[in-house]
Structure formats: C-alpha cells, structure tokens
Motif scaffolding. Structure first.
Motif, PDB file in Angstrom:
ATOM      1  N   THR A   1       0.841  -1.227  -0.014  1.00 36.75           N
ATOM      2  CA  THR A   1       0.087  -0.034   0.035  1.00 36.75           C
ATOM      3  C   THR A   1       0.900   1.294   0.149  1.00 36.75           C
ATOM      4  O   THR A   1       0.657   2.013  -0.653  1.00 36.75           O
ATOM      5  CB  THR A   1      -0.871   0.048   1.268  1.00 36.75           C
ATOM      6  OG1 THR A   1      -1.675  -1.376   1.088  1.00 36.75           O
ATOM      7  CG2 THR A   1      -1.956   1.195   1.255  1.00 36.75           C
TER       8      THR A   1
ATOM      9  N   GLN B   1      -7.643  -0.996  -3.468  1.00 33.96           N
ATOM     10  CA  GLN B   1      -7.456  -2.043  -2.480  1.00 33.96           C
ATOM     11  C   GLN B   1      -8.441  -2.962  -2.088  1.00 33.96           C
ATOM     12  O   GLN B   1      -9.450  -2.372  -1.633  1.00 33.96           O
ATOM     13  CB  GLN B   1      -6.901  -1.119  -0.969  1.00 33.96           C
ATOM     14  CG  GLN B   1      -5.685  -0.371  -1.053  1.00 33.96           C
ATOM     15  CD  GLN B   1      -5.608   0.283   0.274  1.00 33.96           C
ATOM     16  OE1 GLN B   1      -5.126  -0.336   1.080  1.00 33.96           O
ATOM     17  NE2 GLN B   1      -5.769   1.528   0.405  1.00 33.96           N
TER      18      GLN B   1
ATOM     19  N   ASP C   1      -8.354  -4.547   0.600  1.00 32.14           N
ATOM     20  CA  ASP C   1      -8.732  -4.118   1.974  1.00 32.14           C
ATOM     21  C   ASP C   1      -9.956  -2.942   2.234  1.00 32.14           C
ATOM     22  O   ASP C   1     -10.510  -2.862   3.105  1.00 32.14           O
ATOM     23  CB  ASP C   1      -7.758  -3.621   2.813  1.00 32.14           C
ATOM     24  CG  ASP C   1      -6.589  -4.803   3.120  1.00 32.14           C
ATOM     25  OD1 ASP C   1      -6.986  -5.690   3.755  1.00 32.14           O
ATOM     26  OD2 ASP C   1      -5.155  -4.452   3.117  1.00 32.14           O
TER      27      ASP C   1
ATOM     28  N   ASP D   1      -4.370  -3.720  -5.727  1.00 23.67           N
ATOM     29  CA  ASP D   1      -3.673  -4.113  -4.369  1.00 23.67           C
ATOM     30  C   ASP D   1      -4.057  -5.213  -3.333  1.00 23.67           C
ATOM     31  O   ASP D   1      -5.219  -4.846  -2.794  1.00 23.67           O
ATOM     32  CB  ASP D   1      -3.503  -2.784  -3.355  1.00 23.67           C
ATOM     33  CG  ASP D   1      -2.723  -3.060  -2.231  1.00 23.67           C
ATOM     34  OD1 ASP D   1      -2.246  -3.853  -1.765  1.00 23.67           O
ATOM     35  OD2 ASP D   1      -2.434  -1.846  -1.581  1.00 23.67           O
TER      36      ASP D   1
ATOM     37  N   HIS E   1      -5.098   0.319   9.927  1.00 23.09           N
ATOM     38  CA  HIS E   1      -5.421  -0.620   8.975  1.00 23.09           C
ATOM     39  C   HIS E   1      -6.897  -1.053   8.827  1.00 23.09           C
ATOM     40  O   HIS E   1      -7.798  -0.926  10.129  1.00 23.09           O
ATOM     41  CB  HIS E   1      -4.732  -1.976   8.817  1.00 23.09           C
ATOM     42  CG  HIS E   1      -4.714  -2.927   7.862  1.00 23.09           C
ATOM     43  ND1 HIS E   1      -5.658  -3.814   7.872  1.00 23.09           N
ATOM     44  CD2 HIS E   1      -3.994  -2.877   6.637  1.00 23.09           C
ATOM     45  CE1 HIS E   1      -5.505  -4.371   6.652  1.00 23.09           C
ATOM     46  NE2 HIS E   1      -4.448  -3.846   5.874  1.00 23.09           N
TER      47      HIS E   1
END
Ligand code: GDP
Ligand code: MG
Length: 233
Positions: free
Chosen positions: A27, A45, A47, A76, A137
């Motif tokens: 990242t 991402q 995530d 990502d 995160h």
C-alpha cells in the motif's frame, strides 16, 4: 524477464498485480507511485472491498481503468498463492469487456515484493511494522485482535506463500515481472524507484520520464502517513 513489446501504443492500458505477504509495503509503495501520477494512475485496495462479491476488486479496478485519462491501476492484494494470481487473470478475462472496449489492449505487470530467500528477515520486519501500524489498517487492528491473532494471520500467509515462478501458469501470463528486493530502511522508496525504472524501460509509453528523486522522496514521505478511509470492523 518476459518483456513484451508487441502492440503497445497510447491506447494500451496497464494493470499491476502485486505478489506479497502482509506488511511488505504494497500500500505504501502503491501510494508513492499514485501520488506521482494522480491523473493517470489509480489504486484499488482489496482491504477497501466490503461485502461478499470478492470480484469487486477487479470490477472497481476496471471501472477506474476505463476512464479516458487513467492508464494504469494497481490491484492491491497479497496474491501470495498461484490460485489468487489465477483468479485475477480469470476475473480480468471474464469482466474486461463489461468495462472496456473489446479491442482495448491491456498489459499486466507483476510486482514481487517478497524474495523467497529473505523470508526470515521479512517475517521479523513486517511483524515490527504491523505492530507499529497498530490500528491504522482496514481490518488488521492490533488492539482488537491482539498479538497472538495478528502473528497467526501473518504466519499463515508466510507458510502458504508461493513465490513467483515465471515458467509455469499463471505466472507465465504476466507481460512484465518486477522482482523487488526487501530491505528494512525505506524499502517502499527503493521499491517505487525500481518499479518506475523497470516500467520506464519496458513501457516508456506509460512512464516517458522518471520523476526526479526529490519528487519521489516527497511522495514516499506522504505515503508513510497514509490512513485508510474504509473500516471493516
Ligand atoms: P502492506 O500490508 O503490504 O500493504 O504494507 P503497508 O504498506 O501497509 O506497510 C506496513 C507498515 O509499514 C505501514 O505502517 C507502513 O507505513 C510501514 N512501511 C511501509 N514501507 C515502509 C518503509 O519503506 N519505511 C518505513 N519506515 N515504514 C514503512
Ligand atoms: Mg495494504
């Protein structure tokens, strides 16, 4: 390295698939690159994907890539196993025409973050980094999970890790593979510089000129302060 000079022109679009384990700096490196080319590069991402449909990762990446000014999107995710890399190529095949003109030429660049012979160091350093990252995160929150769970999650990735193997499928489908080293100090800065240089060499149409060192440095410093915008818990 498999470099493919065919059919690359100003209409060519690029996707970058990392191959990594947790905490290697995917990242941070991605943000460093995207900050340098805010108009023409994008970063999606895994995530940030909430909900059941995992292929949203590719859908959002292709949606971004379909914008006229966008030339390159970093997808990502760790992709630490062959199965995950295969899944990205399958999704790309399946979904490409829903987002881009049928004749759009897409080149896929792999970036390998974790050299297999450095796994013991990678384990130490990424563990320290993830402790430092703390709650900063989307899903791996130190305070909620605690050390034991975080170590468990990270060790799982290291144990299952299947490094790039260019002679077999799916890794032989990458048009270019950038194989990064792993160091402790400013590794994401070193990574960004190597990626810029290798892409510039293979695909000058995407990076006609490498940004100046001080610009890259500034972009890296900014990326170290990156805060996620999506919260998964
Ligand atoms: P990812 O899990 O691969 O996406 O790793 P991140 O990019 O989130 O990096 C993990 C942690 O290490 C974050 O807190 C980053 O700020 C930090 N980090 C990443 N690269 C570097 C670096 O080159 N130097 C330093 N000092 N910290 C870094
Ligand atoms: Mg990350």
């Amino acid at each position: 390295n498999a470099i493919d000079y065919e059919k690359v022109d100003e209409h060519t679009k690029f996707l970058i698939f990392p191959i990594s384990v947790i905490g290697c700096g995917k990242t941070t490196t991605s943000q460093t690159l995207v900050n340098l080319f805010p108009e023409s590069w994008g970063h999606i991402q895994n995530d940030d994907i909430t909900g059941k449909d995992k292929s949203q990762l590719m859908k959002k990446s292709l949606e971004l890539l379909s914008k006229k000014e966008v030339k390159c999107v970093i997808v990502d995710r760790n992709n630490h196993q062959f199965r995950e890399r295969q899944q990205l190529f399958d999704w790309l095949d399946e979904l490409k025409e829903d987002y881009l003109a049928y004749d759009t030429n897409i080149k896929v660049i792999g970036v390998s973050f974790a050299p297999y012979d450095k796994l013991p160091e990678i384990k130490d350093i990424t563990m320290r980094r993830v402790i430092n990252r703390g709650n900063n995160h989307q899903s791996i929150k130190w305070d909620e999970l605690g050390e034991k769970k975080v170590v468990g999650i990270m060790s799982g990735f290291l144990k299952r890790y299947q490094p790039v193997s260019l002679r077999r499928s799916p890794d032989n489908m990458f048009d270019l593979m950038v194989e990064l080293d792993f160091g402790e100090v400013d590794s994401s800065l070193t990574n960004a510089k190597q990626i810029l240089s290798e892409i510039h060499k293979a695909y000058p149409i995407l990076i006609p000129e490498i940004p100046k060192d001080d610009e890259i440095d500034a972009s890296f410093r900014k990326s170290l302060d990156y805060k996620p915008t999506v919260q998964k818990r």
